[in-house]
Each structure stands twice: as C-alpha cells, then as structure tokens.
Enzyme design. Structure first.
Site, PDB file in Angstrom:
ATOM      1  N   ASP A  15      41.128  42.079  44.742  1.00 49.13           N
ATOM      2  CA  ASP A  15      41.953  40.875  44.657  1.00 49.13           C
ATOM      3  C   ASP A  15      41.321  39.978  45.712  1.00 49.13           C
ATOM      4  OD1 ASP A  15      43.797  38.872  45.451  1.00 49.13           O
ATOM      5  OD2 ASP A  15      45.406  39.983  44.495  1.00 49.13           O
ATOM      6  N   HIS A  16      40.591  38.963  45.281  1.00 46.64           N
ATOM      7  CA  HIS A  16      39.752  38.257  46.260  1.00 46.64           C
ATOM      8  C   HIS A  16      40.573  37.566  47.354  1.00 46.64           C
ATOM      9  CE1 HIS A  16      40.463  34.592  43.861  1.00 46.64           C
ATOM     10  NE2 HIS A  16      40.042  33.915  44.889  1.00 46.64           N
ATOM     11  N   HIS A  72      47.728  37.689  43.411  1.00 46.42           N
ATOM     12  CA  HIS A  72      47.504  36.966  44.668  1.00 46.42           C
ATOM     13  C   HIS A  72      48.807  36.692  45.427  1.00 46.42           C
ATOM     14  CE1 HIS A  72      43.577  36.689  43.098  1.00 46.42           C
ATOM     15  NE2 HIS A  72      43.670  35.555  42.471  1.00 46.42           N
TER      16      HIS A  72
END
Ligand code: BG6
Length: 481
Positions: A172-173, A235
């Site tokens: 999950d960047h 996010h």
C-alpha cells in the site's frame, strides 16, 4: 541534512509486467534513484518479464526512456547494465528455465507481480512448479488486493499455497510515504501528544485525501472499483489505523500490524446515513470531462468521492467519531489528518471570548508538516478576546534538503522488500479485515440502488458531505492546496 544510505546486498528482482505502466512509471525509476544513491550495488540483477518478444537491448531502450534524463549518462549505463529481459507468458511453460538461469541461489530473489490480480495465483504456481521458489524468495503484490472479501481470500489462498506469509509483501504505497511514517514518529516519539490521544480529549478526527486528478487513463479499472475500494479500503484505512492504534511494544512488523488489525476489527459497521457518495460532473456545460463521459458510461453509478463517519469501538476511542473523505477532481490536492480537540471544560473568559478548540493538523502532501492551532489573546487593548493562531512546522523548511532526500514511497518499499522488513506492508489478515468492513457498505448501496450525488469538478465535493458534519455540530477543516 543528508540522509544515510545503507547499501543492500546484491539481489535478483524479477518484475512480472516489466513493460507495464507501473514498472515504467514507478518501479524502475525508483530502482534507478536508489542505484544512483549508492544503495543498490552494481551486481544486482533486475529482470523484466512480459509477453512481448524483446531482447535485453530493446528492454533497456524502453527503460532508458523512463529514467531521469538529466542523470549522468554513465550512471544510466551502469544501471541498465543490471537490467535483463525474459519473455514469458504466464499461461505457458516456456521461458521459466531461462529465467531460472539468471537467478543466483544465494541471493534474495524478489518477484514483483506488477500484473492484474487474476494472474497472481498462476504466477505463484509456475514459480513453484519450475523450481524458482526457495527460502530466499519474496513475492511483492500491488493493490488492489482483491475486489471484495471473497476474492481477497482467494488471492491470499493462492499465494499461501506456495509461500509463507513472511515471504509476501502487499504494497500500500501510502505506508511508504515519509510523512505517513511520521505519524508513528509524532505519536510514539513524543510525550506531548500521547496522553491526550483519546476520547477524553479528542472531539473527533478528520482524514482527508483530496485529489485534483480524475480517472482518465484508468477508466475501466476505476469504474469497476470506485473510491471506496480504490482509496478507502486501503489508503484511508491505513491512515486511520496509524492514528488510532495502541502503541506497539516495539517497532517490528508483527507488533505494528497486530495493533493495526485490532483497530480494523474494532470498527463499527457504517450506518447508511453516515456515508455520502459523489461523482464529479464536467467543469462546465461545454466540457465532456465529467466522470460518466470519461468512463464512457452515461449511467455509471460508481463513486469518485466518499465521505463517511465511523467509530472505533474500543476503550481509547469510544465516543470519538472519525470522519473520512476522499475524492477525485476536487479543488486541491491535499492529504491531511486533523485531530480536533475538545473545548476547555469551562470558559473562564466569558461568552464574548468565544469557544476555541485546538486542532493538530498533520499534512501528508503536499507541503508536509504539522500545524497546531492554539488559542491566544487577541493583541491590543479592549478586553479579553481570543483568537486562534497556528504553530506551524513545515518539514521542508525545518529539514531543508533533507525533507526531499526522503525519496519516493516505492524506493523505500522496494528496499524494504530486499532487506526483508515487512513493517510497511499489509498482512493478509489486515486486508481481509478491511474488506470485511468495506463489503457491507458497498452491498448496502447496491441493495438500496443508491446513485452517487453529483458534484462539480474543482469543488470540495457534494454538499451532503458538509451536512454529515453539520448534523453533528461540526465542520470539515478546509481543503487547502
Ligand atoms: C492509488 C489509487 O492507489 O493512489 C489512485 O489507485 C490514486 O486512484 C492514488 O490517485 C493516489 O496516490 P498519491 O500518492 O498520488 O496520493
């Protein structure tokens, strides 16, 4: 301030989907920057894999175009020297033996699945069948990790058939962003905040991730997903976890992820009247860039905006609502978490001084930093009137170039894969729990046949989102660029 670079040992990294958008836009440029920073040794091997019949030279030409053209030519050549290409079709058996020949049995070998999720299972199976999987193998997968709980379970099972959880890195960047990690530093590295970090002192928390971009370029994916699956399930949920979790006993992968999981499990189901969906319309009547026109579906009911109120039902947060909102084509790009504290219990300055609340704003992007709104006396004679002023710390100002040296999320995350540190990656049970919370919301929309509320491109989103707050006697903090 200069950041310290600790080189990693030589490794082999195989990128499935090596000619794809993510590889070209994010993965290879990130590797190149780490290479230039001296973190990736020249002996490392980066092997692009895709169906096209390319040679190493063709692939290097393709990659060279994606790298920062202002870089030193000798650096680019040295980096490209690490790069190879092997054509493989995931559905076929040829090519795997050749790929195996490139890999060293003594090195970490990471396989980056930068492909559609329906291929994850097949790739895992092929790696196993062709003898490419060993104890040093790490698998990297991107979000979306599934479309719902059922498909996420199937993906988890397909990977778990051949790999241990300790070998699986779900990206999950947002977790790789410098400022997102700073959330943990702010909370657990300062004595100041933690004693106040609970429902006794915090009135509510707002998490906003506003974007100015629309869905152009990823229409099919986005219309199938929508904001709830694309942003909230991962996010925003991760940000919520970092804000709400208990202090882990130590900063190690399972200790951190155990605490995040407890937060997701403590989330109450969202009431239908506590959620607002929106869909952007064209900026003006002559323009064809409204959501529906862009995705080519005049009746699409996919949301490009979500605002919701939720509760973390545990000892720390009982009674403190969390308001989350995210949307595309909004007035500004701004990701910020606002911790809004309660009013003082008694107003000693009388009604004319007004009531004021402290707000701690943690800006994730752009202009990363922290602002604490404090109340002071309005200067000058004429009685005791109070005003709010910001105590502002911009990381760029405070840290100078050090703030920019932090690098992009992908740089950090890929290096963590090589180092074997899973702290910033989602564990399988976290992903499942997140879907378990999201699925009923989406199912409810479908069952009720709900259509998202239109909002103008460039606005702050649908008016109903303001109403969500107003009903509770609260208001959103502004979306500022
Ligand atoms: C991605 C979403 O995961 O994150 C996109 O799929 C979104 O829709 C993007 O635009 C936002 O990332 P960032 O780093 O630009 O905030």
């Amino acid at each position: 301030m200069v950041s310290r670079v600790i080189p990693v040992d030589p490794f082999d990294l195989v990128i499935f989907g090596g000619t794809g958008d993510l590889a070209k836009r994010k993965i290879l440029p990130a590797l190149f920057r780490r290479f230039c920073a001296g973190q990736i040794p020249r002996e490392a091997r980066i092997i692009g894999v895709a169906r096209s019949e390319l040679t190493d030279a063709d692939y290097r030409d393709l990659i060279a175009k994606t790298l920062d053209g202002t870089s030193d030519k000798s650096q680019i050549d040295a980096f490209l020297n690490c790069v190879r290409y092997v054509p493989i079709d995931a559905h076929r058996t040829d090519g795997w033996a050749r790929l195996n020949d490139f890999l060293s049995p003594e090195r970490v070998r990471a396989f980056y699945f930068s492909v559609a999720p329906h291929l994850f299972g097949e790739l895992a199976q092929r790696l196993h069948d062709h003898g490419l999987a060993n104890d040093l193998t790490r698998i990297v997968v991107e979000k979306p990790f599934g479309h719902d709980l059922e498909s996420a379970n199937a993906l988890n099972a397909a990977l778990a058939a051949h790999f241990d959880e300790s070998q699986i890195y779900r990206i999950d960047h947002y977790l790789g962003k410098e400022t997102v990690q700073n959330l943990m530093a702010v909370r657990f590295g300062n004595m100041l905040f933690e004693p106040l970090w609970n429902s006794q002192y915090v009135d509510h928390i707002q998490i906003t991730v506003a974007e100015t971009i629309g869905v152009a370029g990823r229409e099919a994916y986005y219309d199938y997903a929508g904001a709830m699956r694309d942003m909230v399930q991962n996010h925003l949920m991760q940000l919520l976890c970092l804000i709400a979790m208990e202090p882990p006993a130590k900063f190690d992968p399972d200790a951190v992820r155990d605490e995040k999981l407890k937060v997701i499990r403590a989330l109450d189901p969202v009431e239908p009247y506590h959620i607002v969906r929106g869909q952007y319309e064209a900026a003006n009547e002559d323009m064809q860039d409204g959501y529906r026109a862009q995705v080519g579906k005049p009746r699409s009911t996919t949301e490009s905006y979500v605002a919701l109120k939720c509760h973390v039902s545990n000892w720390r947060w009982a009674g403190t609502p969390f308001y989350l909102r995210t949307g595309k084509r909004l007035v500004a790009r701004s990701s910020v978490i606002n911790v809004v504290f309660k009013n003082t219990p008694h107003a000693i300055f009388g009604p004319e001084a007004g009531r004021h609340a402290n707000v701690l704003s943690i800006r994730l992007q752009p202009d990363e930093g922290i602002t604490l709104k404090v109340t002071i006396k309005e200067p000058g004679p004429g009685g005791m009137r109070l005003i709010d002023v910001p105590l502002d710390m911009s990381f760029a100002e405070a840290l100078g170039s050090g703030a920019n040296e932090a690098g992009d999320a992908y740089e950090r995350l890929i290096m963590d894969v090589i180092r074997g540190n899973q702290t910033l990656f989602m564990r399988g049970d976290e992903v499942k729990a997140a879907w378990g919370w999201t699925d009923p919301v989406i199912a409810g929309w479908q069952a009720r046949g709900e259509v998202p509320k239109p909002y103008a491109s460039g606005s702050i989103g649908p008016g109903d989102a303001d109403e969500l707050m107003r009903r509770d006697g609260r208001r959103w903090q502004g979306i500022k660029p």
